[in-house]
Design an enzyme around this catalytic site. Structure first.
Site, PDB file in Angstrom:
ATOM      1  N   HIS A 265      11.003 -59.531  43.735  1.00  0.00           N
ATOM      2  CA  HIS A 265      12.018 -59.360  42.779  1.00  0.00           C
ATOM      3  C   HIS A 265      10.680 -60.271  41.555  1.00  0.00           C
ATOM      4  O   HIS A 265      10.218 -60.955  41.367  1.00  0.00           O
ATOM      5  CB  HIS A 265      12.700 -60.198  42.295  1.00  0.00           C
ATOM      6  CG  HIS A 265      14.053 -59.925  43.720  1.00  0.00           C
ATOM      7  ND1 HIS A 265      14.137 -59.152  43.422  1.00  0.00           N
ATOM      8  CD2 HIS A 265      13.986 -60.630  45.241  1.00  0.00           C
ATOM      9  CE1 HIS A 265      15.013 -58.411  45.373  1.00  0.00           C
ATOM     10  NE2 HIS A 265      14.579 -59.245  45.706  1.00  0.00           N
TER      11      HIS A 265
ATOM     12  N   ARG B  78      11.323 -52.008  44.808  1.00  0.00           N
ATOM     13  CA  ARG B  78      11.002 -51.957  45.744  1.00  0.00           C
ATOM     14  C   ARG B  78       9.830 -50.941  46.356  1.00  0.00           C
ATOM     15  O   ARG B  78       8.900 -50.553  46.176  1.00  0.00           O
ATOM     16  CB  ARG B  78      11.580 -51.065  46.789  1.00  0.00           C
ATOM     17  CG  ARG B  78      13.593 -50.796  46.278  1.00  0.00           C
ATOM     18  CD  ARG B  78      14.279 -50.527  46.583  1.00  0.00           C
ATOM     19  NE  ARG B  78      15.685 -50.667  46.706  1.00  0.00           N
ATOM     20  CZ  ARG B  78      16.583 -51.267  45.545  1.00  0.00           C
ATOM     21  NH1 ARG B  78      15.799 -50.512  44.246  1.00  0.00           N
ATOM     22  NH2 ARG B  78      17.781 -52.264  45.157  1.00  0.00           N
TER      23      ARG B  78
ATOM     24  N   LYS C  20      15.618 -45.101  48.138  1.00  0.00           N
ATOM     25  CA  LYS C  20      16.234 -45.648  46.851  1.00  0.00           C
ATOM     26  C   LYS C  20      14.222 -45.700  46.214  1.00  0.00           C
ATOM     27  O   LYS C  20      13.098 -45.326  46.661  1.00  0.00           O
ATOM     28  CB  LYS C  20      16.451 -47.371  46.547  1.00  0.00           C
ATOM     29  CG  LYS C  20      17.756 -47.216  47.102  1.00  0.00           C
ATOM     30  CD  LYS C  20      18.295 -48.385  46.301  1.00  0.00           C
ATOM     31  CE  LYS C  20      19.267 -48.618  46.995  1.00  0.00           C
ATOM     32  NZ  LYS C  20      19.307 -49.802  47.115  1.00  0.00           N
TER      33      LYS C  20
HETATM   34 ZN   LIG Z   1      15.226 -59.349  48.208  1.00  0.00          ZN
END
Ligand SMILES: [Zn+2]
Length: 431
Positions: A122, A304, A310
């Site tokens: 993140h 990701r 995804k």
């Molecule tokens: Zn996470």
């Protein structure tokens, strides 16, 4: 609940009330009553019907617009926690209200993981802002998303880069891994193993090289590796040099996925109940299996790196990650016993958005006061039963699966009503 309130109670502002929380049935969740989420639901709300075949992945205990908790209190006209906070922002506590512009800064969850979640990281606030303005379709907001997971059952995850000697060990013993990283990057890592200042830059080169490996090449290498390890396992040979068990587990869930190779770069972290991992900005991680409590800042920004169908933003991911190798053990985040209350263990990550408390009260104590703090909080009962007494003249029973909203600066007295010890988790924001 809340029926015990006296008629005059309506005059005074309600400061504690029960919530009915939102379940997310994502496909990776544990199924039926295997799931801790489902077990907590049934215990807290016995009329809930649990479907045997359905995954119960997440329980959201907060005011997020995609899963705003419902208020179960007939003294209150607002339907959801989000509406309540919008109408009573002072209940957040003055500092929280001002710092987070009238919003509850965290989302508290229970997760039950059966199939690995994508390897991800993140962004920090600065990067989140840039990504959101450039690619709003992939990065829905401008906030950071630090997360913490506390195991409820034995819990497995991946977190942070392994020590360099472990990665070099795999590059030697797993030729298929070496093939996707490439000889040049591999040689460079081996030559700088003792030069710690150069390691992050070379590790980045190795990881980036793997993530950019041509699909045809890595799928072929993965097939060779899985075939080899499967044969070794079938012959009863030790496959730990190839991290065989984990490789086969992930490959069965995500065949042909580049993320299967990342187990040679990232630490495997096992948590026993009560142990935690903190996932700060830019830290690569994945949840693999088990049930946990999770708390995070309110954001949906995820980049990701595999084990996912995804979108993978390889360039952003490889640029942002923290390439600082450290042992798996160092990824376990310590809880500190509260010097003022021996029943409370505090998980206080280095971000302002949230703090979690694990409250363990022996049934023999009979009475216990949940401390007053200058922050709204959400309390989940994992074990035990108690009568809660709070103003105005409110009494209600809490038990396994109950979730309460507690306004800032409110103290609760609990009268323990069963012979089981109480186990509570409380999320709040200490500024
Ligand atoms: Zn996470």
């Amino acid at each position: 609940m809340g029926e015990g309130a006296s008629p005059t109670a309506a005059m005074e502002e309600v400061r504690v009330f029960p919530l009915s929380c939102v379940v997310q049935n994502y496909a990776w969740g544990k199924v039926g009553l295997e799931s801790e989420v489902a077990k907590l639901l049934v215990s807290g709300h016995p009329s809930t019907v649990i479907e045997e075949e359905k995954p119960y992945a997440e329980l959201w205990m907060g005011a997020h617009p995609k899963g705003d908790a419902l208020i179960k209190d007939n003294r209150i006209s607002q339907k959801s926690l989000g509406q309540w906070i919008a109408d009573h922002p002072s209940q957040l506590g003055v500092k929280v209200k001002d710092t987070f512009r009238g919003q509850l800064p965290f989302l508290f969850k229970v997760l039950s993981v059966k199939i690995a979640l994508s390897i991800q990281a993140h962004p920090d606030k600065e990067l989140a802002g840039k990504l959101h303005s450039r690619y709003p379709e992939h990065y829905p907001d401008g906030n950071h998303k630090p997360e913490m997971a506390i195991a409820l059952t034995p819990f497995d995850g991946l977190c942070g880069f392994r020590p360099v000697n472990e990665i070099i060990g795999f590059l030697k013993s797993v030729p298929e891994f070496r093939a996707v990283v490439g000889n040049e990057a591999t040689d460079e890592l081996q030559s700088c193993a003792t030069d710690s200042a150069r390691v992050p830059q070379v590790l980045k080169k190795c990881f980036t090289s793997m993530m950019n490996c041509e699909k045809k090449v890595f799928v072929e290498q993965l097939n060779i590796l899985v075939k080899r390890v499967s044969e070794e396992a079938a012959a009863g040979r030790d496959t730990s040099g190839s991290n065989g068990d984990l490789l086969l587990q992930l490959h069965s869930q995500f065949p042909g996925d580049i993320g299967c190779f990342s187990i040679y770069f990232l630490n495997f972290v096992h948590l026993e109940p009560g142990e935690a991992m903190f996932l700060g900005a830019n830290e690569p991680h994945a949840y693999l299996y088990g049930d946990c409590i999770e708390c995070m800042a309110c954001s949906d920004n995820t980049v990701r790196a595999g084990l996912t169908p995804k979108y993978i933003d390889v360039n952003t991911l490889c640029e942002m990650l923290i390439y600082s190798p450290s042992p798996a053990q160092s990824k376990i985040f310590p809880a500190v016993q509260d010097p003022a209350d021996a029943c409370v263990f505090i998980y206080d990550p280095p971000v302002p958005d949230f703090t979690i408390m694990r409250i363990q009260v022996p049934a023999s104590m009979k009475k216990y006061n949940v401390s007053q703090i200058d922050s709204a909080s959400i309390l989940l009962v994992v074990q035990g039963e108690a009568m809660v007494v709070s103003s105005p003249n409110m009494e209600l029973v809490i038990k396994r699966g109950s979730v309460l909203f507690i306004s800032a600066n409110e103290q609760l007295s609990l009268h323990i009503t069963s012979d089981k010890n109480l186990l509570l988790f409380r999320a709040c924001c200490i500024l």
